[in-house]
Motif scaffolding. Structure first.
Motif, PDB file in Angstrom:
ATOM      1  N   ALA A   3      74.196  15.421  -0.937  1.00  0.00           N
ATOM      2  CA  ALA A   3      75.327  15.133  -1.971  1.00  0.00           C
ATOM      3  C   ALA A   3      75.233  13.503  -2.788  1.00  0.00           C
ATOM      4  O   ALA A   3      74.649  12.855  -3.050  1.00  0.00           O
ATOM      5  CB  ALA A   3      76.119  13.915  -0.360  1.00  0.00           C
ATOM      6  N   PHE A   4      73.448  14.112  -2.906  1.00  0.00           N
ATOM      7  CA  PHE A   4      72.486  13.642  -3.805  1.00  0.00           C
ATOM      8  C   PHE A   4      72.602  11.645  -3.192  1.00  0.00           C
ATOM      9  O   PHE A   4      72.447  10.384  -3.967  1.00  0.00           O
ATOM     10  CB  PHE A   4      73.195  12.847  -5.156  1.00  0.00           C
ATOM     11  CG  PHE A   4      73.513  14.028  -5.732  1.00  0.00           C
ATOM     12  CD1 PHE A   4      73.153  14.891  -5.788  1.00  0.00           C
ATOM     13  CD2 PHE A   4      74.691  14.180  -6.335  1.00  0.00           C
ATOM     14  CE1 PHE A   4      72.681  16.484  -6.635  1.00  0.00           C
ATOM     15  CE2 PHE A   4      75.150  16.014  -7.159  1.00  0.00           C
ATOM     16  CZ  PHE A   4      74.213  16.860  -6.787  1.00  0.00           C
ATOM     17  N   LYS A   5      72.073  11.487  -1.864  1.00  0.00           N
ATOM     18  CA  LYS A   5      72.391  10.292  -1.008  1.00  0.00           C
ATOM     19  C   LYS A   5      70.393  10.012  -2.267  1.00  0.00           C
ATOM     20  O   LYS A   5      70.969   8.614  -2.131  1.00  0.00           O
ATOM     21  CB  LYS A   5      71.646  10.311   0.574  1.00  0.00           C
ATOM     22  CG  LYS A   5      73.469  10.636   1.034  1.00  0.00           C
ATOM     23  CD  LYS A   5      72.643  11.284   2.367  1.00  0.00           C
ATOM     24  CE  LYS A   5      72.141  12.408   2.718  1.00  0.00           C
ATOM     25  NZ  LYS A   5      72.037  13.736   2.283  1.00  0.00           N
ATOM     26  N   THR A   6      69.533  10.349  -2.058  1.00  0.00           N
ATOM     27  CA  THR A   6      68.132  10.140  -2.777  1.00  0.00           C
ATOM     28  C   THR A   6      68.063   9.143  -3.886  1.00  0.00           C
ATOM     29  O   THR A   6      67.720   8.156  -3.786  1.00  0.00           O
ATOM     30  CB  THR A   6      67.267  10.200  -2.216  1.00  0.00           C
ATOM     31  OG1 THR A   6      67.164  10.813  -0.789  1.00  0.00           O
ATOM     32  CG2 THR A   6      65.545  10.353  -2.578  1.00  0.00           C
ATOM     33  N   PHE A   7      69.108  10.063  -4.634  1.00  0.00           N
ATOM     34  CA  PHE A   7      69.225  10.000  -5.855  1.00  0.00           C
ATOM     35  C   PHE A   7      69.867   8.362  -5.810  1.00  0.00           C
ATOM     36  O   PHE A   7      69.859   7.524  -7.085  1.00  0.00           O
ATOM     37  CB  PHE A   7      70.510  11.118  -7.019  1.00  0.00           C
ATOM     38  CG  PHE A   7      69.123  11.908  -6.565  1.00  0.00           C
ATOM     39  CD1 PHE A   7      68.111  12.100  -7.829  1.00  0.00           C
ATOM     40  CD2 PHE A   7      68.910  12.832  -5.921  1.00  0.00           C
ATOM     41  CE1 PHE A   7      67.474  13.535  -8.225  1.00  0.00           C
ATOM     42  CE2 PHE A   7      68.508  14.070  -6.416  1.00  0.00           C
ATOM     43  CZ  PHE A   7      67.576  14.445  -7.362  1.00  0.00           C
ATOM     44  N   THR A 164      83.028  19.396  -3.888  1.00  0.00           N
ATOM     45  CA  THR A 164      82.601  21.056  -3.838  1.00  0.00           C
ATOM     46  C   THR A 164      82.407  21.664  -5.340  1.00  0.00           C
ATOM     47  O   THR A 164      82.775  21.166  -5.855  1.00  0.00           O
ATOM     48  CB  THR A 164      83.923  21.806  -2.965  1.00  0.00           C
ATOM     49  OG1 THR A 164      83.901  21.291  -1.838  1.00  0.00           O
ATOM     50  CG2 THR A 164      83.433  22.863  -3.185  1.00  0.00           C
ATOM     51  N   ASP A 165      80.834  22.315  -4.767  1.00  0.00           N
ATOM     52  CA  ASP A 165      80.990  22.848  -6.330  1.00  0.00           C
ATOM     53  C   ASP A 165      80.961  22.093  -7.610  1.00  0.00           C
ATOM     54  O   ASP A 165      81.327  22.555  -9.009  1.00  0.00           O
ATOM     55  CB  ASP A 165      81.454  24.243  -6.561  1.00  0.00           C
ATOM     56  CG  ASP A 165      81.817  25.720  -4.978  1.00  0.00           C
ATOM     57  OD1 ASP A 165      80.424  25.494  -4.841  1.00  0.00           O
ATOM     58  OD2 ASP A 165      82.717  25.724  -4.645  1.00  0.00           O
ATOM     59  N   SER A 166      80.236  20.463  -8.084  1.00  0.00           N
ATOM     60  CA  SER A 166      80.200  19.997  -8.879  1.00  0.00           C
ATOM     61  C   SER A 166      78.561  19.492  -8.612  1.00  0.00           C
ATOM     62  O   SER A 166      78.128  19.094  -7.506  1.00  0.00           O
ATOM     63  CB  SER A 166      81.370  18.518  -9.437  1.00  0.00           C
ATOM     64  OG  SER A 166      81.156  17.846  -7.677  1.00  0.00           O
ATOM     65  N   MET A 167      78.766  18.171  -9.722  1.00  0.00           N
ATOM     66  CA  MET A 167      77.299  17.434 -10.085  1.00  0.00           C
ATOM     67  C   MET A 167      78.221  16.263  -9.959  1.00  0.00           C
ATOM     68  O   MET A 167      77.685  15.267 -10.154  1.00  0.00           O
ATOM     69  CB  MET A 167      76.717  18.016 -11.300  1.00  0.00           C
ATOM     70  CG  MET A 167      76.253  19.697 -11.568  1.00  0.00           C
ATOM     71  SD  MET A 167      75.070  19.545 -10.008  1.00  0.00           S
ATOM     72  CE  MET A 167      73.765  18.147 -10.813  1.00  0.00           C
ATOM     73  N   GLU A 188      77.811  11.316 -11.623  1.00  0.00           N
ATOM     74  CA  GLU A 188      77.575  12.027 -11.857  1.00  0.00           C
ATOM     75  C   GLU A 188      76.127  12.880 -12.060  1.00  0.00           C
ATOM     76  O   GLU A 188      75.740  11.846 -12.955  1.00  0.00           O
ATOM     77  CB  GLU A 188      78.480  12.797 -13.492  1.00  0.00           C
ATOM     78  CG  GLU A 188      78.059  13.664 -13.476  1.00  0.00           C
ATOM     79  CD  GLU A 188      78.417  14.955 -14.877  1.00  0.00           C
ATOM     80  OE1 GLU A 188      78.483  15.839 -15.114  1.00  0.00           O
ATOM     81  OE2 GLU A 188      79.413  13.639 -15.576  1.00  0.00           O
ATOM     82  N   ALA A 189      75.430  13.602 -11.369  1.00  0.00           N
ATOM     83  CA  ALA A 189      74.187  13.886 -11.652  1.00  0.00           C
ATOM     84  C   ALA A 189      74.117  14.678 -12.446  1.00  0.00           C
ATOM     85  O   ALA A 189      74.676  15.421 -13.339  1.00  0.00           O
ATOM     86  CB  ALA A 189      74.010  14.866 -10.733  1.00  0.00           C
ATOM     87  N   SER A 206      64.675  17.068 -13.065  1.00  0.00           N
ATOM     88  CA  SER A 206      65.000  16.560 -11.962  1.00  0.00           C
ATOM     89  C   SER A 206      66.840  15.801 -12.634  1.00  0.00           C
ATOM     90  O   SER A 206      66.805  16.363 -13.429  1.00  0.00           O
ATOM     91  CB  SER A 206      64.412  15.388 -11.679  1.00  0.00           C
ATOM     92  OG  SER A 206      64.354  15.081 -10.177  1.00  0.00           O
ATOM     93  N   LEU A 207      66.960  14.945 -11.677  1.00  0.00           N
ATOM     94  CA  LEU A 207      68.569  14.178 -11.841  1.00  0.00           C
ATOM     95  C   LEU A 207      68.548  12.730 -12.093  1.00  0.00           C
ATOM     96  O   LEU A 207      67.501  12.386 -10.979  1.00  0.00           O
ATOM     97  CB  LEU A 207      69.183  14.860 -10.809  1.00  0.00           C
ATOM     98  CG  LEU A 207      69.274  16.387 -10.887  1.00  0.00           C
ATOM     99  CD1 LEU A 207      70.429  17.010  -9.064  1.00  0.00           C
ATOM    100  CD2 LEU A 207      70.611  17.099 -11.912  1.00  0.00           C
ATOM    101  N   VAL A 208      69.602  12.322 -12.447  1.00  0.00           N
ATOM    102  CA  VAL A 208      70.202  10.653 -12.180  1.00  0.00           C
ATOM    103  C   VAL A 208      71.132  11.306 -12.152  1.00  0.00           C
ATOM    104  O   VAL A 208      72.031  11.797 -12.980  1.00  0.00           O
ATOM    105  CB  VAL A 208      69.223  10.611 -13.277  1.00  0.00           C
ATOM    106  CG1 VAL A 208      68.033   9.949 -13.818  1.00  0.00           C
ATOM    107  CG2 VAL A 208      69.892  10.899 -14.940  1.00  0.00           C
ATOM    108  N   LEU A 209      70.913   9.637 -11.916  1.00  0.00           N
ATOM    109  CA  LEU A 209      72.639   9.675 -11.587  1.00  0.00           C
ATOM    110  C   LEU A 209      73.489   8.497 -12.153  1.00  0.00           C
ATOM    111  O   LEU A 209      73.276   7.447 -12.755  1.00  0.00           O
ATOM    112  CB  LEU A 209      73.587   8.657 -10.206  1.00  0.00           C
ATOM    113  CG  LEU A 209      73.461   9.911  -8.467  1.00  0.00           C
ATOM    114  CD1 LEU A 209      73.409   9.412  -7.319  1.00  0.00           C
ATOM    115  CD2 LEU A 209      73.768  11.379  -9.445  1.00  0.00           C
ATOM    116  N   LYS A 210      74.324   9.058 -12.837  1.00  0.00           N
ATOM    117  CA  LYS A 210      75.728   8.243 -14.039  1.00  0.00           C
ATOM    118  C   LYS A 210      76.767   7.796 -13.902  1.00  0.00           C
ATOM    119  O   LYS A 210      77.196   8.259 -12.588  1.00  0.00           O
ATOM    120  CB  LYS A 210      75.255   9.362 -15.322  1.00  0.00           C
ATOM    121  CG  LYS A 210      74.005   8.947 -15.897  1.00  0.00           C
ATOM    122  CD  LYS A 210      73.131   8.083 -17.029  1.00  0.00           C
ATOM    123  CE  LYS A 210      72.133   8.229 -16.636  1.00  0.00           C
ATOM    124  NZ  LYS A 210      71.267   7.365 -18.247  1.00  0.00           N
TER     125      LYS A 210
END
Length: 325
Positions: A3-7, A164-167, A188-189, A206-210
């Motif tokens: 779920a992108f918790k750490t991000f 679901t099925d998204s960033m 959004e990642a 890698s990813l970052v959240l915006k």
């Protein structure tokens, strides 16, 4: 999971270190952040590099603890407390609870309470807050994995729900002591190239959240409660109407620092059993255990609370305001 918790937690850390707003929200206090990583230190390094590329440096305020520690070990936490005294961080992040405990059974309330209390005592200096990353179980509708202390003993709880099925993912307020729930934050990642080539010749990313304007039309935070749990919730309400009483001093003392969560009326568990047992379709000698399971589910979904032999309903902020009026 996923779920992108750490991000999200790293983006919070970045804002505290630099003063940059968090998804449109102003930062009121900046300073040093101490990050205690129990798993995936290599992945953490890549995620930090992505943030530095996408945003900027952490202003020299981020310190990642290299030593392996157990947060349920008194000697380890005494050493951490000494480090906190020297560094004086605004925030200490523990990522994750499960990877940082040694002997604690996360399903045992007394053991979890002891570990969480040790974290609070370690960080209690009037300046330092703590943030603990923890997982939901396989069935997200049942709330956080393990003992109910993970919600009851916290000042605040933030939930991450990936669409679901998204960033895209949603940050929601599960609990906020001494304050109103914040509005959902949609993120959004975004993929960031790190300028590193893997052994297979491909680019390392890698990813970052915006911040995102995307709001799913069918957004759902989980399945509704099953029929029996709904009936037990109604039974609590009925029992309070029939036999409710003012909360005893033990509950008043427990919630003295968060009066918005202090119930006006409570009902003793023995009185609830008389009302709730008819809803339980099981043998008579199993009803006590079955009731406890449903009460645990209601507590994890933040619908009701249980303390010192008494139960009460948890009111949403709007309902609390209406009750006051």
């Amino acid at each position: 999971s996923m779920a992108f918790k750490t991000f999200a937690d790293l983006r919070i850390v970045y804002s505290i270190c630099t003063g940059a707003d968090f998804m449109g929200h102003k930062v009121y206090k900046t300073g040093k952040v101490l990050y205690v990583c129990g798993e995936g230190k290599g992945a953490l390094a890549r995620r930090l590099k992505a943030l530095r590329i996408a945003e900027s440096d952490f202003n020299g305020n981020l310190l990642v603890l290299d030593d392996n520690i157990s947060i349920d070990n008194k000697d380890d936490m005494d050493n951490l407390k000494a480090a906190i005294k020297e560094i004086n961080p605004v925030l200490v992040v523990f990522d994750t609870f499960a990877s940082l405990v040694n002997e604690t059974d996360e399903n045992a309330p007394c053991q979890v309470a002891k570990a969480l209390r040790l974290i609070k005592e370690t960080c209690r200096n009037g300046e330092t807050s703590s943030l603990i990353i923890h997982h939901y179980g396989k069935d997200a509708t049942k709330g956080m994995r393990g003992a109910s202390n993970f919600i009851n003993d916290m000042d605040f709880a933030i939930e991450m729900t990936r669409n679901t099925d998204s960033m895209t993912t949603i940050m929601s307020c599960k609990k906020m002591k001494d304050g109103e729930d914040f509005q959902d934050i949609h993120m959004e990642a975004v993929v960031v190239e790190l300028g590193l080539i893997r052994q297979d010749g491909k680019e390392t990313t890698s990813l970052v959240l915006k911040q995102s304007d995307y709001v799913p039309s069918n957004k759902s935070k989980g399945k509704p409660l099953d029929v029996t749990s709904q009936n037990i919730l109604s039974a609590i309400s009925t029992a309070i109407e029939k036999s409710g009483e003012a909360p005893p001093q033990s509950i008043i003392q427990m919630f003295k620092d968060s009066p918005q969560l202090l119930p006006q009326q409570v009902v003793h568990i023995d009185l609830l059993r008389c009302v709730a047992y008819p809803f339980l379709n099981c043998a008579e000698n199993s009803k006590r255990t079955m009731l406890k399971r449903h009460l645990d589910k209601l507590e994890k979904n933040y619908k009701s609370m249980y303390y010192d032999g008494y139960l009460w309903l948890v009111l949403a902020p709007q309902q609390r305001n209406e009750t006051k009026q």
